[in-house]
Design a protein around this motif. Sequence first.
Motif, mmCIF file in Angstrom:
data_model
loop_
_atom_site.group_PDB
_atom_site.id
_atom_site.type_symbol
_atom_site.label_atom_id
_atom_site.label_comp_id
_atom_site.label_asym_id
_atom_site.label_seq_id
_atom_site.Cartn_x
_atom_site.Cartn_y
_atom_site.Cartn_z
ATOM 1 N N ASP A 150 4.237 14.748 -3.756
ATOM 2 C CA ASP A 150 4.078 14.729 -2.301
ATOM 3 C C ASP A 150 5.211 13.971 -1.622
ATOM 4 O O ASP A 150 5.691 14.380 -0.554
ATOM 5 C CB ASP A 150 2.731 14.102 -1.923
ATOM 6 C CG ASP A 150 1.573 15.055 -2.130
ATOM 7 O OD1 ASP A 150 1.800 16.275 -2.182
ATOM 8 O OD2 ASP A 150 0.424 14.578 -2.247
ATOM 9 N N THR A 153 8.210 16.216 -1.558
ATOM 10 C CA THR A 153 8.030 17.236 -0.520
ATOM 11 C C THR A 153 8.188 16.628 0.867
ATOM 12 O O THR A 153 8.765 17.239 1.773
ATOM 13 C CB THR A 153 6.642 17.900 -0.639
ATOM 14 O OG1 THR A 153 6.466 18.380 -1.969
ATOM 15 C CG2 THR A 153 6.498 19.058 0.334
ATOM 16 N N LYS A 204 2.878 20.433 8.149
ATOM 17 C CA LYS A 204 2.975 20.185 6.713
ATOM 18 C C LYS A 204 3.216 18.705 6.442
ATOM 19 O O LYS A 204 2.617 18.117 5.514
ATOM 20 C CB LYS A 204 4.122 21.025 6.127
ATOM 21 C CG LYS A 204 4.376 20.814 4.637
ATOM 22 C CD LYS A 204 3.255 21.344 3.792
ATOM 23 C CE LYS A 204 3.581 21.238 2.318
ATOM 24 N NZ LYS A 204 2.455 21.680 1.462
ATOM 25 N N ILE A 208 0.862 16.076 4.305
ATOM 26 C CA ILE A 208 1.348 15.276 3.174
ATOM 27 C C ILE A 208 0.989 13.802 3.367
ATOM 28 O O ILE A 208 0.600 13.115 2.418
ATOM 29 C CB ILE A 208 2.870 15.445 2.999
ATOM 30 C CG1 ILE A 208 3.196 16.881 2.591
ATOM 31 C CG2 ILE A 208 3.404 14.482 1.942
ATOM 32 C CD1 ILE A 208 4.679 17.202 2.601
#
Length: 254
Positions: A150, A153, A204, A208
């Motif tokens: 995570d 990302t 997004k 996260i």
Amino acid sequence: MAGILSKPNYNQFLESLIKLLAQTSGKDKIAKILQYGAKLLGYIFLKRSKHWVDVMKKLETTSGSARKVWRLGNTLAEQQKILALFKVKNPFAFLNILALIRQTGMYFYWVFDHLILGTNIGLCKFDTAKLGWYSSVSWFFGLLCSIIIDLNTLAIMLKKEKSLRLTINQNKINANNNNIDTHTITSEIDNKAIIDQFNEVIKKKNEIYLNCAKNGSDLIIASTLLKIYPFSQGTIGISGIISALIGAYQMWPK
């Protein structure tokens, strides 16, 4: 008037709650709130009332046992995720290996969890203390890999957000310097697509952040179970509640 306006909102909330509770994973989140809420209250009552400490302990144990029933079959979902990882283009890339460790860890976490349930109801005979430790190890590594993935990302999302924000601002400057013509109309269409992409990146990124908070809270619990760091019962209770509330929020019918 205020009551009339609030009634549809209440009905909508009730419908969403019913949909959440209709799912076994939704029931699990509610039971998790009860389990760790009871742990927190037990900690608060520790020096005040032995009776309520005992009540909270029973609620914690009962809620934890109920969660084991609702988690039956989770191994099947993890199996599908593990198999899917071997079908990707480069299964042995670093992040894919981390994902494989994560899913394998969660798979064995559920396996040991099922064996503990089987032992508790008398279907099999295992050392539940050892199973609990193995389960915590599996959970710990699954959570740790999830957080690393995570964070990676998140770093990518933050770079995209910065790049898209600069592009949007530059397009606004260009639009202010141009007259309305075909080129400007085309630019507006392109800019709308960029804004839509920017909004997806923000969505997004926020997701996260929630995942990191949820997994980080669970990692505190796993670390305590493995005696890596002795967090207090109150901290464990708060961490479990945070994780459960975030999980319920993410599952909440939109």
